[in-house]
Design a protein around this motif. Structure first.
Motif, PDB file in Angstrom:
ATOM      1  N   CYS A 106       0.833  -1.196   0.000  1.00  0.00           N
ATOM      2  CA  CYS A 106       0.000   0.000   0.000  1.00  0.00           C
ATOM      3  C   CYS A 106       0.874   1.255   0.000  1.00  0.00           C
ATOM      4  N   PRO A 107       0.656   2.176  -0.975  1.00  0.00           N
ATOM      5  CA  PRO A 107       1.499   3.372  -1.065  1.00  0.00           C
ATOM      6  C   PRO A 107       0.873   4.610  -0.425  1.00  0.00           C
ATOM      7  N   ALA A 108      -0.311   4.461   0.191  1.00  0.00           N
ATOM      8  CA  ALA A 108      -1.011   5.629   0.734  1.00  0.00           C
ATOM      9  C   ALA A 108      -0.168   6.328   1.798  1.00  0.00           C
ATOM     10  N   ARG A 109      -0.158   7.657   1.756  1.00  0.00           N
ATOM     11  CA  ARG A 109       0.697   8.431   2.654  1.00  0.00           C
ATOM     12  C   ARG A 109       0.425   8.113   4.121  1.00  0.00           C
ATOM     13  N   LYS A 110      -0.859   7.992   4.485  1.00  0.00           N
ATOM     14  CA  LYS A 110      -1.184   7.758   5.899  1.00  0.00           C
ATOM     15  C   LYS A 110      -0.722   6.378   6.364  1.00  0.00           C
ATOM     16  N   VAL A 112       2.198   4.643   4.764  1.00  0.00           N
ATOM     17  CA  VAL A 112       3.659   4.589   4.722  1.00  0.00           C
ATOM     18  C   VAL A 112       4.304   5.539   5.723  1.00  0.00           C
ATOM     19  N   SER A 113       3.592   6.608   6.106  1.00  0.00           N
ATOM     20  CA  SER A 113       4.170   7.549   7.067  1.00  0.00           C
ATOM     21  C   SER A 113       4.379   6.908   8.437  1.00  0.00           C
ATOM     22  N   LYS A 114       3.685   5.810   8.694  1.00  0.00           N
ATOM     23  CA  LYS A 114       3.837   5.085   9.963  1.00  0.00           C
ATOM     24  C   LYS A 114       4.789   3.903   9.835  1.00  0.00           C
ATOM     25  N   ALA A 119       6.253   1.040   2.695  1.00  0.00           N
ATOM     26  CA  ALA A 119       7.447   1.542   3.391  1.00  0.00           C
ATOM     27  C   ALA A 119       8.352   0.390   3.800  1.00  0.00           C
ATOM     28  N   TRP A 150      10.263   0.504  -4.247  1.00  0.00           N
ATOM     29  CA  TRP A 150       9.828   1.729  -3.578  1.00  0.00           C
ATOM     30  C   TRP A 150      10.037   2.944  -4.482  1.00  0.00           C
ATOM     31  N   GLU A 180       6.343   4.900  -5.205  1.00  0.00           N
ATOM     32  CA  GLU A 180       6.330   6.339  -5.459  1.00  0.00           C
ATOM     33  C   GLU A 180       5.442   6.706  -6.644  1.00  0.00           C
ATOM     34  N   LEU A 182       2.469   5.543  -7.048  1.00  0.00           N
ATOM     35  CA  LEU A 182       1.076   5.435  -6.601  1.00  0.00           C
ATOM     36  C   LEU A 182       0.294   4.643  -7.659  1.00  0.00           C
TER      37      LEU A 182
END
Length: 328
Positions: A106-110, A112-114, A119, A150, A180, A182
């Protein structure tokens, strides 16, 4: 069921509905299975959410009426938490759990940010530790879903797949885009083929399958053992009937007409309401997908965004059919 068992499983379950947050709920899974999906994934499930005994997270694991088995995709980045919750899922679901998948795509920011989702492709050692921990905690098969790589232009999927295989993965699923990237551009099915060459476990191909012909082409070009359909099924559960026919060497069923598309949207809304009550706001996006390209669909968009109940959606569908001169 080990690797050999998974090869046998995918011979019988070649067409899969992908795990999609906010999309692959019980109602949509029921319609896709009815149209020919051999297996459907639940929406992806947060290991952390399960560890908090979050009822909203538990709700994602509920089966649709008549659904015999599902696959469950778990996401997170802490090996111990992932293992504990994988064991809990297996205990709770029993025979209805086909297998567990670890989300590393899953590439969603919310996400990968975790440190979750794709990630983990940046930390193959941690990714492998998660697979080892989950594999040790459950008796069901464990697969891993990831992307081509990635960073744009840096394909790492074949080597990453080998590491996941060595860590105990019984199968891998590959989406042919970089994280990257998406969902921009096209999926490179060559990446799926290169993963297939790199590992001895079954490989599931994913990315840009929107028709039966696409499913056949993916299998022919990559040698993948199963085809996973995601966005190509949004508003289009018929894609599974088309894929099933094409893979069997039979003519694809014709695309649904306007009346059939609206009729399916109505059924979808009712199934959602039966399971979730009067408020079915989540049907809005599905309705727009079902109606995309039909006469009057653009004008209906604002009205759909105000719909809450089955009756609200029915009124919009009736108006659109009247506008287009079709009947459901």
């Amino acid at each position: 069921m080990g690797v050999d068992g998974m090869f046998d499983y995918f011979r019988q379950h070649r067409i899969l509905l992908a795990p999609m947050a906010g999309v692959s709920d019980e109602a949509f899974r029921a319609l896709c299975r009815e149209q020919g999906a051999d297996l459907a994934f639940t929406e992806m499930v947060s290991a952390k959410g399960l560890s908090y005994a979050n009822e909203k997270t538990h709700h994602l694991l509920r089966l649709a009426p008549g659904e015999d088995q599902v696959a469950v995709q778990l996401f997170g980045h802490e090996p111990d938490t992932m293992a504990e919750q994988a064991a809990w899922i297996e205990q709770e679901m029993g025979e209805s759990l086909a297998y567990l998948d670890v989300n590393m795509g899953c590439p969603a920011r919310k996400i990968v940010s975790k440190g979750d989702g794709s990630a983990l492709m940046k930390d193959p050692a941690l990714a492998a530790a998660i697979v080892r921990a989950v594999r040790a905690a459950v008796s069901c098969p464990v697969s891993v879903k990831f992307r081509r790589g990635w960073a744009m232009g840096e394909e790492t999927a074949p080597e990453f797949a080998r590491r996941m295989e060595n860590a105990g993965a019984c199968a891998v699923a590959v989406h042919g885009r970089f994280a990257e990237q998406l969902y921009r551009g096209s999926a490179d099915w060559g990446a799926i083929a290169r993963v297939k060459e790199a590992v001895a476990v079954p490989v599931v191909g994913n990315g840009d399958v929107r028709s039966g012909a696409d499913a056949v082409a993916m299998v022919e070009r990559t040698g993948c053992d199963a085809v996973m359909i995601a966005r190509g099924a949004e508003g289009n559960p018929w894609v599974f009937a088309q894929a099933k026919a094409a893979l069997a060497g039979e003519p694809e069923p014709p695309a649904p007409n306007a009346g059939e598309r609206v009729a399916m949207a109505r059924r979808h809304a009712r199934l959602l309401s039966e399971r979730e009550g009067k408020n079915i706001v989540r049907m809005r996006k599905h309705a727009m997908w079902y109606l995309a390209g039909l006469p009057g669909a653009s004008a209906a968009r604002a009205k759909i965004n105000a719909c809450v109940s089955v009756e609200d959606f029915d009124a919009v569908f009736d108006e659109l059919l009247a506008y287009g001169g079709s009947s459901a």
